[in-house]
Design a protein around this motif. Structure first.
Motif, mmCIF file in Angstrom:
data_model
loop_
_atom_site.group_PDB
_atom_site.id
_atom_site.type_symbol
_atom_site.label_atom_id
_atom_site.label_comp_id
_atom_site.label_asym_id
_atom_site.label_seq_id
_atom_site.Cartn_x
_atom_site.Cartn_y
_atom_site.Cartn_z
ATOM 1 N N GLN A 47 4.113 53.557 72.523
ATOM 2 C CA GLN A 47 4.875 54.702 72.025
ATOM 3 C C GLN A 47 5.832 54.268 70.923
ATOM 4 O OE1 GLN A 47 4.418 58.067 73.065
ATOM 5 N NE2 GLN A 47 5.521 58.249 71.124
ATOM 6 N N ILE A 48 6.452 53.097 71.104
ATOM 7 C CA ILE A 48 7.344 52.564 70.067
ATOM 8 C C ILE A 48 6.576 52.382 68.763
ATOM 9 C CG2 ILE A 48 8.613 50.486 69.340
ATOM 10 C CD1 ILE A 48 9.585 50.230 72.245
ATOM 11 N N PHE A 49 5.375 51.819 68.832
ATOM 12 C CA PHE A 49 4.598 51.587 67.621
ATOM 13 C C PHE A 49 4.061 52.890 67.031
ATOM 14 C CE2 PHE A 49 5.028 47.248 68.708
ATOM 15 C CZ PHE A 49 4.797 46.547 67.543
ATOM 16 N N SER A 50 3.757 53.847 67.887
ATOM 17 C CA SER A 50 3.315 55.151 67.405
ATOM 18 C C SER A 50 4.441 55.851 66.646
ATOM 19 C CB SER A 50 2.853 56.015 68.579
ATOM 20 O OG SER A 50 2.503 57.320 68.147
ATOM 21 N N ASP A 51 5.642 55.809 67.208
ATOM 22 C CA ASP A 51 6.805 56.434 66.556
ATOM 23 C C ASP A 51 7.148 55.701 65.256
ATOM 24 O OD1 ASP A 51 6.945 58.209 68.656
ATOM 25 O OD2 ASP A 51 8.591 57.170 69.679
ATOM 26 N N SER B 268 15.138 46.748 67.363
ATOM 27 C CA SER B 268 16.175 46.973 68.376
ATOM 28 C C SER B 268 15.608 47.701 69.581
ATOM 29 C CB SER B 268 17.328 47.782 67.768
ATOM 30 O OG SER B 268 17.897 47.103 66.684
ATOM 31 N N MET B 269 14.738 48.681 69.343
ATOM 32 C CA MET B 269 14.109 49.393 70.457
ATOM 33 C C MET B 269 13.271 48.447 71.305
ATOM 34 S SD MET B 269 12.867 53.072 68.992
ATOM 35 C CE MET B 269 14.041 54.300 68.414
ATOM 36 N N SER C 89 7.196 55.618 59.438
ATOM 37 C CA SER C 89 6.810 54.906 58.211
ATOM 38 C C SER C 89 6.108 55.845 57.237
ATOM 39 C CB SER C 89 5.889 53.724 58.540
ATOM 40 O OG SER C 89 6.588 52.732 59.268
ATOM 41 N N LYS C 90 5.412 56.846 57.777
ATOM 42 C CA LYS C 90 4.788 57.868 56.931
ATOM 43 C C LYS C 90 5.826 58.890 56.468
ATOM 44 C CE LYS C 90 0.302 57.746 59.348
ATOM 45 N NZ LYS C 90 -0.649 58.549 60.171
ATOM 46 N N ASP C 91 6.657 59.328 57.413
ATOM 47 C CA ASP C 91 7.599 60.415 57.129
ATOM 48 C C ASP C 91 8.699 60.023 56.147
ATOM 49 O OD1 ASP C 91 6.136 61.948 58.853
ATOM 50 O OD2 ASP C 91 7.545 61.810 60.528
ATOM 51 N N ILE D 149 6.044 43.349 64.443
ATOM 52 C CA ILE D 149 5.781 42.341 65.478
ATOM 53 C C ILE D 149 6.402 41.005 65.091
ATOM 54 C CG2 ILE D 149 3.964 40.958 66.566
ATOM 55 C CD1 ILE D 149 2.222 43.453 66.590
ATOM 56 N N ALA D 150 6.233 40.612 63.828
ATOM 57 C CA ALA D 150 6.808 39.340 63.377
ATOM 58 C C ALA D 150 8.322 39.354 63.535
ATOM 59 C CB ALA D 150 6.428 39.081 61.925
ATOM 60 N N GLU D 151 8.960 40.451 63.148
ATOM 61 C CA GLU D 151 10.422 40.538 63.220
ATOM 62 C C GLU D 151 10.901 40.615 64.662
ATOM 63 O OE1 GLU D 151 14.115 40.267 62.288
ATOM 64 O OE2 GLU D 151 12.677 40.330 60.636
ATOM 65 N N SER D 152 10.200 41.343 65.511
ATOM 66 C CA SER D 152 10.641 41.559 66.892
ATOM 67 C C SER D 152 10.310 40.388 67.806
ATOM 68 C CB SER D 152 9.986 42.830 67.473
ATOM 69 O OG SER D 152 10.267 43.956 66.705
ATOM 70 N N ILE D 153 9.113 39.830 67.645
ATOM 71 C CA ILE D 153 8.586 38.881 68.631
ATOM 72 C C ILE D 153 8.624 37.438 68.144
ATOM 73 C CG2 ILE D 153 6.646 38.362 70.152
ATOM 74 C CD1 ILE D 153 8.007 41.134 70.533
ATOM 75 N N TYR D 154 8.331 37.215 66.865
ATOM 76 C CA TYR D 154 8.285 35.828 66.381
ATOM 77 C C TYR D 154 9.642 35.325 65.909
ATOM 78 C CZ TYR D 154 7.032 31.645 63.843
ATOM 79 O OH TYR D 154 6.978 30.345 63.416
ATOM 80 N N ASN D 155 10.313 36.110 65.079
ATOM 81 C CA ASN D 155 11.575 35.655 64.495
ATOM 82 C C ASN D 155 12.645 35.417 65.550
ATOM 83 O OD1 ASN D 155 10.300 35.905 62.060
ATOM 84 N ND2 ASN D 155 11.526 37.611 61.314
ATOM 85 N N ASN D 156 13.543 34.497 65.260
ATOM 86 C CA ASN D 156 14.680 34.170 66.135
ATOM 87 C C ASN D 156 14.279 33.454 67.416
ATOM 88 O OD1 ASN D 156 15.626 37.316 65.047
ATOM 89 N ND2 ASN D 156 16.793 35.501 64.455
ATOM 90 N N GLN D 157 12.967 33.223 67.600
ATOM 91 C CA GLN D 157 12.454 32.469 68.757
ATOM 92 C C GLN D 157 12.825 33.106 70.093
ATOM 93 O OE1 GLN D 157 14.098 28.535 67.514
ATOM 94 N NE2 GLN D 157 11.952 27.919 67.342
ATOM 95 N N THR D 158 12.979 34.418 70.082
ATOM 96 C CA THR D 158 13.310 35.128 71.319
ATOM 97 C C THR D 158 12.230 34.933 72.375
ATOM 98 O OG1 THR D 158 14.379 36.805 69.927
ATOM 99 C CG2 THR D 158 14.067 37.343 72.253
ATOM 100 N N PHE D 159 10.974 34.859 71.938
ATOM 101 C CA PHE D 159 9.840 34.697 72.861
ATOM 102 C C PHE D 159 9.192 33.315 72.706
ATOM 103 C CE2 PHE D 159 10.455 39.200 72.290
ATOM 104 C CZ PHE D 159 10.225 39.749 73.537
ATOM 105 N N GLU D 160 10.001 32.336 72.365
ATOM 106 C CA GLU D 160 9.501 31.002 72.054
ATOM 107 C C GLU D 160 8.672 30.395 73.186
ATOM 108 O OE1 GLU D 160 8.813 27.130 70.489
ATOM 109 O OE2 GLU D 160 9.057 29.145 69.647
ATOM 110 N N VAL D 161 9.040 30.647 74.447
ATOM 111 C CA VAL D 161 8.311 30.017 75.553
ATOM 112 C C VAL D 161 6.839 30.407 75.551
ATOM 113 C CG1 VAL D 161 10.296 29.708 77.082
ATOM 114 C CG2 VAL D 161 9.017 31.865 77.138
#
Length: 336
Positions: free
Chosen positions: A146-150, A194-195, A155-157, A102-114
């Motif tokens: 589904q993305i987080f489930s996969d 990326s997904m 992460s286990k596999d 979540i930090a890498e996808s949503i917080y970093n790079n300010q993609t969702f800054e608004v």
């Protein structure tokens, strides 16, 4: 500025680790990277007595991209990582992996800054909003879940009980090919980032919009309608700026929206102020387009790496994601 943390250190609990993440984010960094503890030779983490003292459990995984065939011998780098200790269970480790994503996808790079900027105006810190994103995933779409489930499954596999098992498996030609094609042994954080950004941007926009509206419903009962309208327009602004930004076919597509708020001026402020202060007497039209420089960079990146998930993973790690977002202006002739 950036901050870095390591999951799995002795004495660190899930709760204390989250507090560390919050402190770093609220210190003002615009990027936070979370690593898994590597149990390296030459450190205490390879010392049996030290590991026994903290009940540290290690498993082995491939180091991404460090593979090759030399003199007919298949060679690949791998590492032992700590996935459990007396202070943090394996389930806690997996949850912190989700927080990392979540930090890498949503917080970093300010993609969702608004959304983070608006949360601040509601009295919610950036870190608290990030933690709300993690704790309320059940409210997100099926695609996001589904993305987080996969991601959790992989992460286990990716973990092996022993070096011997890992080596014997990947020495087989059909399994070695999985490493070469990126079907195994990749950086899972970047793959699933990326997904999220390429396939679920609209879902994330809807989810973060819902979270902001829930905060308003709880804290601003007398202002629910005006603030809900603000949030909806803010979400539309974000949607236009990020629309298909990881789709190479969108490079020449320009978009417009009419707005009752001057989002450009609002976002330029160093301190977060209520969006209502930037409400306009007459609506203005925003134009969203790629500059010529952006078009050239996009062309170069897609030509170099392609548009598969593996290719997009390389793009989002090699250049700033915000450089891929459409530029915004009130005059189409000034976006160049």
């Amino acid at each position: 500025s950036t901050g870095e943390l390591i999951v799995g250190l002795p004495g660190e609990t899930k709760e204390s680790f989250k507090e560390g993440v919050k402190k770093i984010i609220d210190s003002g960094v615009n990027k936070i990277t979370i690593y898994t503890l590597m149990m390296l030779y030459g450190t205490e983490f390879k010392n049996y007595k030290y590991r026994e003292r903290f009940k540290m459990k290690g498993k082995f995984r491939i180091v991404p991209l460090n593979i090759g065939e030399y003199g007919g011998t298949k060679v690949f780098d791998y590492e032992e990582v700590c996935i459990e200790n007396k202070d943090m269970s394996f389930e806690d480790y997996l949850e912190m992996r989700q927080l990392s994503l979540i930090a890498e996808s949503i917080y970093n790079n300010q993609t969702f800054e608004v959304f983070f900027r608006y949360a601040l105006t509601l009295g919610i810190s950036r870190s608290d909003f990030l933690m709300q994103i993690l704790s309320n995933l059940n409210l997100a779409s099926k695609k996001i879940n589904q993305i987080f489930s996969d991601f959790t499954k992989e992460s286990k596999d990716e973990l092996w009980e022993s070096e011997e098992e890992l080596v014997n498996y990947y020495q087989k030609e059909e399994n070695y090919q999985k490493l070469l094609t990126g079907k195994a042994g990749g950086n899972l954080i970047y793959k699933y980032k990326s997904m999220n950004l390429a396939t679920a941007m609209e879902d994330w926009t809807e989810y973060l919009t819902l979270l902001l509206k829930n905060i308003v419903d709880e804290k601003y009962k007398k202002e629910i309608k005006p603030k809900s309208q603000e949030i909806q327009m803010l979400a539309e602004y974000h949607k236009q700026r990020t629309w298909k930004f990881l789709d190479k076919s969108s490079s020449n597509t320009s978009l417009t929206m009419d707005s009752d708020y001057n989002f450009i001026e609002w976002l330029e402020q160093s301190e977060s102020k209520p969006l209502s202060m930037y409400r306009l007497k007459k609506p203005i039209r925003f134009y969203f387009a790629y500059t010529e420089l952006q078009k050239k960079e996009r062309y170069d990146q897609f030509r170099r790496y392609g548009a598969s998930i593996n290719g997009l993973s390389k793009i989002v790690t090699r250049i700033k994601v915000e450089n891929l977002l459409r530029s915004v202006g009130t005059n189409p002739n000034t976006i160049s």
